[in-house]
Design a protein around this motif. Structure first.
Motif, PDB file in Angstrom:
ATOM      1  N   GLY A   1     -15.596 -27.237  25.929  1.00 42.27           N
ATOM      2  CA  GLY A   1     -15.131 -26.654  24.676  1.00 42.27           C
ATOM      3  C   GLY A   1     -13.695 -27.034  24.420  1.00 42.27           C
ATOM      4  O   GLY A   1     -13.117 -27.831  25.162  1.00 42.27           O
ATOM      5  N   ARG A   2     -13.139 -26.462  23.356  1.00 46.92           N
ATOM      6  CA  ARG A   2     -11.738 -26.739  23.045  1.00 46.92           C
ATOM      7  C   ARG A   2     -10.932 -25.456  23.129  1.00 46.92           C
ATOM      8  O   ARG A   2     -11.412 -24.387  22.766  1.00 46.92           O
ATOM      9  N   LEU A   3      -9.696 -25.609  23.616  1.00 43.36           N
ATOM     10  CA  LEU A   3      -8.774 -24.482  23.737  1.00 43.36           C
ATOM     11  C   LEU A   3      -7.605 -24.743  22.790  1.00 43.36           C
ATOM     12  O   LEU A   3      -6.996 -25.805  22.836  1.00 43.36           O
ATOM     13  N   TYR A   4      -7.313 -23.766  21.920  1.00 50.07           N
ATOM     14  CA  TYR A   4      -6.222 -23.901  20.956  1.00 50.07           C
ATOM     15  C   TYR A   4      -5.141 -22.887  21.268  1.00 50.07           C
ATOM     16  O   TYR A   4      -5.432 -21.705  21.438  1.00 50.07           O
ATOM     17  N   LEU A   5      -3.891 -23.355  21.341  1.00 45.93           N
ATOM     18  CA  LEU A   5      -2.759 -22.444  21.478  1.00 45.93           C
ATOM     19  C   LEU A   5      -1.864 -22.636  20.258  1.00 45.93           C
ATOM     20  O   LEU A   5      -0.977 -23.491  20.253  1.00 45.93           O
ATOM     21  N   PRO A   6      -2.114 -21.853  19.200  1.00 41.91           N
ATOM     22  CA  PRO A   6      -1.346 -22.042  17.958  1.00 41.91           C
ATOM     23  C   PRO A   6       0.163 -21.952  18.185  1.00 41.91           C
ATOM     24  O   PRO A   6       0.925 -22.669  17.549  1.00 41.91           O
ATOM     25  N   ARG A   7       0.607 -21.089  19.137  1.00 46.02           N
ATOM     26  CA  ARG A   7       2.047 -20.961  19.401  1.00 46.02           C
ATOM     27  C   ARG A   7       2.648 -22.301  19.841  1.00 46.02           C
ATOM     28  O   ARG A   7       3.780 -22.622  19.495  1.00 46.02           O
TER      29      ARG A   7
ATOM     30  N   ASP B   1       0.173 -13.107  20.819  1.00 49.63           N
ATOM     31  CA  ASP B   1      -0.188 -14.442  20.329  1.00 49.63           C
ATOM     32  C   ASP B   1      -1.701 -14.635  20.389  1.00 49.63           C
ATOM     33  O   ASP B   1      -2.400 -13.944  21.121  1.00 49.63           O
ATOM     34  N   VAL B   2      -2.167 -15.620  19.634  1.00 50.08           N
ATOM     35  CA  VAL B   2      -3.595 -15.895  19.554  1.00 50.08           C
ATOM     36  C   VAL B   2      -3.938 -17.091  20.448  1.00 50.08           C
ATOM     37  O   VAL B   2      -3.172 -18.037  20.548  1.00 50.08           O
ATOM     38  N   VAL B   3      -5.076 -16.980  21.136  1.00 52.71           N
ATOM     39  CA  VAL B   3      -5.653 -18.115  21.849  1.00 52.71           C
ATOM     40  C   VAL B   3      -7.067 -18.271  21.310  1.00 52.71           C
ATOM     41  O   VAL B   3      -7.813 -17.295  21.233  1.00 52.71           O
ATOM     42  N   VAL B   4      -7.423 -19.475  20.870  1.00 57.16           N
ATOM     43  CA  VAL B   4      -8.745 -19.685  20.294  1.00 57.16           C
ATOM     44  C   VAL B   4      -9.531 -20.647  21.169  1.00 57.16           C
ATOM     45  O   VAL B   4      -8.991 -21.642  21.653  1.00 57.16           O
ATOM     46  N   VAL B   5     -10.806 -20.315  21.415  1.00 58.76           N
ATOM     47  CA  VAL B   5     -11.684 -21.216  22.148  1.00 58.76           C
ATOM     48  C   VAL B   5     -12.840 -21.588  21.231  1.00 58.76           C
ATOM     49  O   VAL B   5     -13.435 -20.720  20.584  1.00 58.76           O
ATOM     50  N   GLU B   6     -13.121 -22.885  21.148  1.00 60.39           N
ATOM     51  CA  GLU B   6     -14.211 -23.366  20.308  1.00 60.39           C
ATOM     52  C   GLU B   6     -15.329 -23.886  21.200  1.00 60.39           C
ATOM     53  O   GLU B   6     -15.091 -24.701  22.084  1.00 60.39           O
ATOM     54  N   THR B   7     -16.541 -23.392  20.991  1.00 59.32           N
ATOM     55  CA  THR B   7     -17.709 -23.948  21.673  1.00 59.32           C
ATOM     56  C   THR B   7     -18.618 -24.551  20.603  1.00 59.32           C
ATOM     57  O   THR B   7     -18.265 -24.565  19.426  1.00 59.32           O
TER      58      THR B   7
ATOM     59  N   PRO C   1     -11.305 -20.683  12.133  1.00 59.89           N
ATOM     60  CA  PRO C   1     -10.735 -19.348  11.953  1.00 59.89           C
ATOM     61  C   PRO C   1      -9.365 -19.424  11.264  1.00 59.89           C
ATOM     62  O   PRO C   1      -8.635 -20.399  11.424  1.00 59.89           O
ATOM     63  N   ALA C   2      -9.065 -18.361  10.531  1.00 58.92           N
ATOM     64  CA  ALA C   2      -7.799 -18.309   9.798  1.00 58.92           C
ATOM     65  C   ALA C   2      -6.604 -18.407  10.738  1.00 58.92           C
ATOM     66  O   ALA C   2      -5.536 -18.875  10.353  1.00 58.92           O
ATOM     67  N   GLU C   3      -6.808 -17.977  12.007  1.00 62.60           N
ATOM     68  CA  GLU C   3      -5.711 -18.004  12.986  1.00 62.60           C
ATOM     69  C   GLU C   3      -5.220 -19.423  13.265  1.00 62.60           C
ATOM     70  O   GLU C   3      -4.123 -19.612  13.769  1.00 62.60           O
ATOM     71  N   LEU C   4      -6.063 -20.424  12.968  1.00 65.53           N
ATOM     72  CA  LEU C   4      -5.665 -21.809  13.246  1.00 65.53           C
ATOM     73  C   LEU C   4      -5.039 -22.475  12.027  1.00 65.53           C
ATOM     74  O   LEU C   4      -4.840 -23.688  12.007  1.00 65.53           O
ATOM     75  N   GLU C   5      -4.743 -21.690  11.002  1.00 63.86           N
ATOM     76  CA  GLU C   5      -4.117 -22.213   9.794  1.00 63.86           C
ATOM     77  C   GLU C   5      -2.873 -23.030  10.145  1.00 63.86           C
ATOM     78  O   GLU C   5      -2.000 -22.545  10.856  1.00 63.86           O
ATOM     79  N   GLY C   6      -2.809 -24.252   9.670  1.00 57.76           N
ATOM     80  CA  GLY C   6      -1.609 -25.069   9.860  1.00 57.76           C
ATOM     81  C   GLY C   6      -1.551 -25.799  11.178  1.00 57.76           C
ATOM     82  O   GLY C   6      -0.581 -26.485  11.470  1.00 57.76           O
ATOM     83  N   LEU C   7      -2.589 -25.624  12.020  1.00 60.48           N
ATOM     84  CA  LEU C   7      -2.563 -26.324  13.324  1.00 60.48           C
ATOM     85  C   LEU C   7      -3.125 -27.728  13.165  1.00 60.48           C
ATOM     86  O   LEU C   7      -4.192 -27.895  12.611  1.00 60.48           O
TER      87      LEU C   7
END
Lengths: 53, 226
Positions: free
Chosen positions: B81-87, B143-149, B220-226
């Motif tokens: 999967g993918r791991l996103y750290l917007p920070r 902070d938000v951490v997003v995981v995509e499967t 997800p909206a949390e990844l806006e601008g990433l």
């Protein structure tokens, strides 16, 4: 050391300059492609997980 | 004597240049290598997700509450999967396994810990290198951490960031820091080296699942601008 190499490079000043650049690039490439990856794997930068002692 | 001094001086200058070049290699060379492998893993993941049959045959009303089952059998080295750290304005493909060969170019999932979104502790280890978790210390609670499967997005909220000894296995327990306790929440833990360029401590980030959304619902909206 460098003086010794410089004196032995052929074809006058242009040849010496070109020869120096070629030697420097070759030395850098050998370090970058073979030596550094080997050294990297021996350094402790890769221990990132938690585990039993 | 004079010649000897000159040669040793030249050797020392050469050694200094080599060390400087090695520092450049560690920062930019490794980053380029990791980026290369991440691109390849990304392509592998896309292909894998395109091939896999739909796991959830029926999309019922409560499907958004109940995460889809993820593939049960993953082999070490597989992209999961993918791991996103917007920070940190960055993302990575995560692979299965935390052995040196698995985590050389990607964060690795501790085998046996929960998969993304599952009840338990989805635990990931990654290098403290400029291409990976260099600035993980900037990730703060909230902070938000997003995981995509393949089928879902999992949005976690960071609850804690701390430094522990390398033997602190309890940070990857199903309930972080409480080994043996039955988990009721989906947690996420990231481990990396601390301090930078060293290995005598570990930097740990804990997060708890806040919500999930189906892949079909878009990013997800949390990844806006990433």
């Amino acid at each position: 050391m460098y003086g010794w190499i410089w004196r032995r490079l052929p074809f006058g000043l242009p040849g010496k300059i070109i020869g120096s650049v070629v030697l420097a690039v070759a030395a850098g490439a050998i370090l970058w492609v073979w030596v550094f990856p080997t050294v990297h794997s021996l350094l402790p930068f890769d221990d990132v997980q938690v585990g039993p002692p | 004597m004079r010649a000897l001094l000159r040669v040793s001086g030249e050797l020392m200058i050469t050694l200094g240049l080599i060390v400087a070049l090695f520092a450049a290699y560690e920062i930019w060379g490794r980053a380029a290598i990791v980026a290369d492998h991440q691109r390849a893993l990304d392509a592998q993941l896309e292909q894998q997700w395109a091939q896999e049959p739909e796991v959830a045959p029926t999309e019922s009303a409560d499907a958004s509450a109940e995460p889809d089952p993820e593939p049960l059998s993953v082999s070490p080295g597989d992209a999961i999967g993918r791991l996103y750290l917007p920070r940190l304005r960055n993302s990575w493909v995560v692979v299965e396994g935390v052995d040196p060969q698995h985590i050389e170019y990607a964060p690795g999932h501790y085998p046996g810990t929960a998969m993304p979104g599952q009840i338990g502790n989805f635990s990931v280890a990654g290098h403290r290198t400029p291409a990976m978790f260099w600035d993980l210390d900037r990730v703060q609670p909230g902070d938000v951490v997003v995981v995509e499967t393949r089928s879902r997005w999992y949005i976690y909220r960071v609850t804690q960031s701390r430094v522990v000894p390398p033997t602190a296995l309890e940070v990857v327990a199903p309930v972080p820091n409480q080994p043996g306790v039955e988990p009721t929440e989906a947690n996420l833990t990231i481990t990396t080296c601390h301090p930078r360029w060293s290995n005598y401590e570990r930097l740990i980030v804990h997060a708890t699942l806040e919500r999930t959304q189906a892949s079909s619902a878009g990013r997800p909206a949390e990844l806006e601008g990433l």
